[in-house]
Design a protein around this motif. Sequence first.
Motif, PDB file in Angstrom:
ATOM      1  N   ALA A 211      15.274 -60.569  10.670  1.00  0.00           N
ATOM      2  CA  ALA A 211      16.077 -59.205  10.558  1.00  0.00           C
ATOM      3  C   ALA A 211      17.473 -59.555   9.797  1.00  0.00           C
ATOM      4  O   ALA A 211      17.916 -60.516   9.435  1.00  0.00           O
ATOM      5  CB  ALA A 211      16.272 -58.995  11.939  1.00  0.00           C
ATOM      6  N   VAL A 212      17.843 -58.371   9.403  1.00  0.00           N
ATOM      7  CA  VAL A 212      19.167 -58.377   8.519  1.00  0.00           C
ATOM      8  C   VAL A 212      20.040 -57.406   9.228  1.00  0.00           C
ATOM      9  O   VAL A 212      19.655 -56.603  10.008  1.00  0.00           O
ATOM     10  CB  VAL A 212      18.784 -57.798   7.122  1.00  0.00           C
ATOM     11  CG1 VAL A 212      17.792 -58.800   6.119  1.00  0.00           C
ATOM     12  CG2 VAL A 212      18.250 -56.533   7.242  1.00  0.00           C
ATOM     13  N   GLY A 213      21.310 -57.559   8.905  1.00  0.00           N
ATOM     14  CA  GLY A 213      22.358 -56.801   9.682  1.00  0.00           C
ATOM     15  C   GLY A 213      23.073 -55.758   8.854  1.00  0.00           C
ATOM     16  O   GLY A 213      22.480 -55.515   7.753  1.00  0.00           O
ATOM     17  N   ASP A 237      22.838 -55.618  19.426  1.00  0.00           N
ATOM     18  CA  ASP A 237      23.229 -56.474  20.490  1.00  0.00           C
ATOM     19  C   ASP A 237      24.016 -55.766  21.611  1.00  0.00           C
ATOM     20  O   ASP A 237      25.009 -55.219  21.413  1.00  0.00           O
ATOM     21  CB  ASP A 237      23.995 -57.545  19.653  1.00  0.00           C
ATOM     22  CG  ASP A 237      24.578 -58.770  20.638  1.00  0.00           C
ATOM     23  OD1 ASP A 237      24.416 -58.750  21.714  1.00  0.00           O
ATOM     24  OD2 ASP A 237      25.043 -59.842  19.808  1.00  0.00           O
ATOM     25  N   LEU A 238      23.585 -56.082  22.724  1.00  0.00           N
ATOM     26  CA  LEU A 238      24.165 -55.515  23.980  1.00  0.00           C
ATOM     27  C   LEU A 238      25.580 -55.730  24.077  1.00  0.00           C
ATOM     28  O   LEU A 238      26.375 -55.298  24.867  1.00  0.00           O
ATOM     29  CB  LEU A 238      23.612 -55.796  25.201  1.00  0.00           C
ATOM     30  CG  LEU A 238      21.722 -55.108  25.174  1.00  0.00           C
ATOM     31  CD1 LEU A 238      21.394 -55.519  26.658  1.00  0.00           C
ATOM     32  CD2 LEU A 238      21.815 -53.777  25.150  1.00  0.00           C
ATOM     33  N   PHE A 239      26.157 -56.942  23.563  1.00  0.00           N
ATOM     34  CA  PHE A 239      26.974 -57.404  23.857  1.00  0.00           C
ATOM     35  C   PHE A 239      28.281 -57.378  22.564  1.00  0.00           C
ATOM     36  O   PHE A 239      29.293 -58.029  22.533  1.00  0.00           O
ATOM     37  CB  PHE A 239      27.121 -58.687  24.233  1.00  0.00           C
ATOM     38  CG  PHE A 239      26.673 -58.891  25.537  1.00  0.00           C
ATOM     39  CD1 PHE A 239      27.498 -59.078  26.982  1.00  0.00           C
ATOM     40  CD2 PHE A 239      25.095 -59.105  25.767  1.00  0.00           C
ATOM     41  CE1 PHE A 239      26.791 -58.848  28.132  1.00  0.00           C
ATOM     42  CE2 PHE A 239      24.711 -59.177  27.222  1.00  0.00           C
ATOM     43  CZ  PHE A 239      25.474 -59.026  28.183  1.00  0.00           C
ATOM     44  N   SER A 240      27.892 -56.777  21.600  1.00  0.00           N
ATOM     45  CA  SER A 240      28.744 -56.498  20.316  1.00  0.00           C
ATOM     46  C   SER A 240      28.078 -55.339  19.448  1.00  0.00           C
ATOM     47  O   SER A 240      27.205 -54.839  19.996  1.00  0.00           O
ATOM     48  CB  SER A 240      28.441 -57.652  19.368  1.00  0.00           C
ATOM     49  OG  SER A 240      27.271 -57.868  18.808  1.00  0.00           O
ATOM     50  N   ASP A 241      28.884 -54.984  18.440  1.00  0.00           N
ATOM     51  CA  ASP A 241      28.181 -53.824  17.613  1.00  0.00           C
ATOM     52  C   ASP A 241      27.105 -54.156  16.711  1.00  0.00           C
ATOM     53  O   ASP A 241      26.770 -53.369  15.942  1.00  0.00           O
ATOM     54  CB  ASP A 241      29.419 -53.134  16.939  1.00  0.00           C
ATOM     55  CG  ASP A 241      30.613 -52.730  17.789  1.00  0.00           C
ATOM     56  OD1 ASP A 241      30.228 -52.322  18.941  1.00  0.00           O
ATOM     57  OD2 ASP A 241      31.885 -52.813  17.387  1.00  0.00           O
ATOM     58  N   ALA A 242      26.845 -55.341  16.980  1.00  0.00           N
ATOM     59  CA  ALA A 242      25.816 -55.891  15.729  1.00  0.00           C
ATOM     60  C   ALA A 242      24.642 -55.125  15.898  1.00  0.00           C
ATOM     61  O   ALA A 242      23.925 -54.774  16.981  1.00  0.00           O
ATOM     62  CB  ALA A 242      25.468 -57.299  16.111  1.00  0.00           C
ATOM     63  N   VAL A 243      23.717 -54.698  14.789  1.00  0.00           N
ATOM     64  CA  VAL A 243      22.611 -53.973  14.926  1.00  0.00           C
ATOM     65  C   VAL A 243      21.725 -54.715  13.936  1.00  0.00           C
ATOM     66  O   VAL A 243      22.099 -55.258  12.777  1.00  0.00           O
ATOM     67  CB  VAL A 243      22.733 -52.558  14.252  1.00  0.00           C
ATOM     68  CG1 VAL A 243      21.269 -51.958  14.095  1.00  0.00           C
ATOM     69  CG2 VAL A 243      23.571 -51.867  15.159  1.00  0.00           C
ATOM     70  N   PHE A 244      20.273 -54.913  14.318  1.00  0.00           N
ATOM     71  CA  PHE A 244      19.458 -55.809  13.334  1.00  0.00           C
ATOM     72  C   PHE A 244      18.307 -54.883  12.863  1.00  0.00           C
ATOM     73  O   PHE A 244      17.879 -54.281  13.935  1.00  0.00           O
ATOM     74  CB  PHE A 244      18.898 -56.965  14.083  1.00  0.00           C
ATOM     75  CG  PHE A 244      20.038 -57.905  14.765  1.00  0.00           C
ATOM     76  CD1 PHE A 244      20.685 -58.887  13.725  1.00  0.00           C
ATOM     77  CD2 PHE A 244      20.724 -57.766  15.880  1.00  0.00           C
ATOM     78  CE1 PHE A 244      21.618 -59.767  14.309  1.00  0.00           C
ATOM     79  CE2 PHE A 244      21.732 -58.753  16.394  1.00  0.00           C
ATOM     80  CZ  PHE A 244      22.087 -59.790  15.208  1.00  0.00           C
ATOM     81  N   PHE A 245      18.129 -54.911  11.680  1.00  0.00           N
ATOM     82  CA  PHE A 245      16.877 -54.308  11.147  1.00  0.00           C
ATOM     83  C   PHE A 245      15.550 -55.212  11.152  1.00  0.00           C
ATOM     84  O   PHE A 245      15.762 -56.034  10.245  1.00  0.00           O
ATOM     85  CB  PHE A 245      17.365 -53.805   9.784  1.00  0.00           C
ATOM     86  CG  PHE A 245      18.263 -52.709   9.820  1.00  0.00           C
ATOM     87  CD1 PHE A 245      18.164 -51.133   9.521  1.00  0.00           C
ATOM     88  CD2 PHE A 245      19.826 -52.920  10.291  1.00  0.00           C
ATOM     89  CE1 PHE A 245      19.170 -50.434   9.595  1.00  0.00           C
ATOM     90  CE2 PHE A 245      20.797 -52.002  10.355  1.00  0.00           C
ATOM     91  CZ  PHE A 245      20.321 -50.460   9.876  1.00  0.00           C
ATOM     92  N   GLU A 246      14.760 -55.016  11.867  1.00  0.00           N
ATOM     93  CA  GLU A 246      13.755 -55.996  11.870  1.00  0.00           C
ATOM     94  C   GLU A 246      12.536 -55.835  10.944  1.00  0.00           C
ATOM     95  O   GLU A 246      11.890 -56.704  10.366  1.00  0.00           O
ATOM     96  CB  GLU A 246      13.054 -55.876  13.398  1.00  0.00           C
ATOM     97  CG  GLU A 246      14.150 -56.298  14.265  1.00  0.00           C
ATOM     98  CD  GLU A 246      13.384 -56.255  15.762  1.00  0.00           C
ATOM     99  OE1 GLU A 246      12.060 -56.216  15.839  1.00  0.00           O
ATOM    100  OE2 GLU A 246      13.990 -56.306  16.781  1.00  0.00           O
TER     101      GLU A 246
END
Length: 624
Positions: A211-213, A237-246
């Motif tokens: 995945a990429v961010g 990520d439920l604990f940050s603003d990070a989003v991963f493009f799978e």
Amino acid sequence: MNALRSDFTASPEVIGLDDLYLSPLNPRQTHDEASIALLADSLVTCGLMQNLGGYRDGEGRVGIVFGGRRLAALRIAVARRPDLAHVPVALAPDEDTARLWAESENIAREALAPADEIRAYGRMRDSGATVAQIAQAFGVTEAHVYRRVKLADLPPFVLDALAAGKIGLGIASAFTVSQDTELSQQVLARVLSSSWALSEHEVRKMLQPEAVGLTDRRVRFVGEEAYVAAGGHLTRDLFSDAVFFEDVGLLDRLFAEKLEAAAEAERSREGWAWARKVDQSYFGSEAMDDLLGRGFARVYPVPVDLSEEETEEYGQLADLDHEGELDEAGEARMAELDAKSQAYLPNQKAVAGVCLYVDHSGCIRQMDGLIRAEDVPAAVEAGVIEARSTSAQTEAPAAPKSPYSGALVEDMKAIRLAAVQTALLDCPEMVLNLLAFGLSTASGVGTSIFDLQPGCPMNAPKEREGLIFSDRLAHPPRSYEAWSRPDLRCDDLVAAFREFVEQGKKARNAAITEGIARTLPYAAAEPDFFAMIEADSGASIRKVWTPTAANFFGRVSGAYLDDLFVSLIEAEASDSRVKAFRDKKKKEKADAMERLFGEPEYQAALGVTADQKARIAAWVPDCF
């Protein structure tokens, strides 16, 4: 009052609710009915997770001295869960201990273990309870419940590891980014088997290997909305603003399609003969040199006269820019006038094209005015470029190809850096002067003399043969496996620091010298300053490195070796030694050069003079 039984350990006994009552010793004699009802719901869902505490009276009944709220809630919950009719109760050995229990209950309560909390909150949520109800039932804040409930859907084996104390909450939280149970099991096994603590970021990366961010240039260019609309899958990520493009394959396709469309739009709008996309994030001089080397040519826009008003406006903007007072709007206007002051002519566009690429920020950039090799004759005929010219600016012949490969040049830079760093080990005063200079404003804002993270500037070539390399200059390995070595970890920084200080100032100064020397980078951006350090420290490449067939001579051409041999022994082309050398195969030449540099007997057999020996001993390649 009897002495307290401090050595007593209460083992809970299972006692029926009918034999329990609220002891007058219990400080909590009244309870909010609503909270008791919510607690009863929790007991129905989760069961009793903490025993009660009491003291058996003379009639054989037990007065509850702590857990009064639970007792009240149990009397309600038992109607729906008959198994709650008998509950564990810790019995005090005497009244004084019971009174102590009752008083301390209101001062300190042992919190539920995180894994137990997560599971309990999850069960209540699944039964329909709201976050507010869960918070009230357990006497915690809603924010606390929200953080725990996010972990309730973790795989059981992750929660089991958390409950066993094998991982912490942070590592457990990292597993929320993965929906792949098998991968999660593999990553957890790696976490548990690692002899050093992996970070949350490292665990998330292992759980999302492909995945990429949001910072990826493809993501910035395509956009989240277009990616999702095309069926792309996201993980947040439920604990940050990070989003991963799978779906990286889909992202690549959308990226290519959008850039292709942009290239076609540019061609149609501006009238270029062609336009194409380039899959790179930067189009610098090396990329341009590559095109020119493959027969491309380039044309440039011609000046266009601005109107009198525009010329005057441009002058005013230039004055503001010179004085440092040009605002953002002024910069945009100045750039607009700059673009307007030059343009490609129609006959140039008829034979030229443009390459479009996307930079690291996700913005489209372009390199225009390019003429393909097959279009050069037409460009010459149209008078756009001159015959035989590879550029509209110059007809200078192409520079001769360097005899050194890129990899060899990088190795030699590393060797040169190792030589300077080695010399600095014996120049502590110079190192301290450089350190002070680099940390002061005297070196200018933004100047970087040393990589003080500390970093790992490459000071060892890929081919280490012939390099006398001090262990003091070696960088600690940077792989997960290497960092697991006990000798590379520091489990107690305080103790390590105390031990370091006790070694004294001499050891401290040696450590400073060693560390600063090791982090000196190869300053290609400041070659004169690096050369000054090299000269003042007395550094010499040949003090640490001897060229061999493996590390140098076998990596250059036979013709290069022929010329080098002639120059070192100062022989004419007709010299029998030169003829014999030229007749050798490439490998034989490389081996012979190694012997010339390392074997006095071979030098004597060739008749090498003292001056020539000195030249050989000092020789370094001119590839810097």
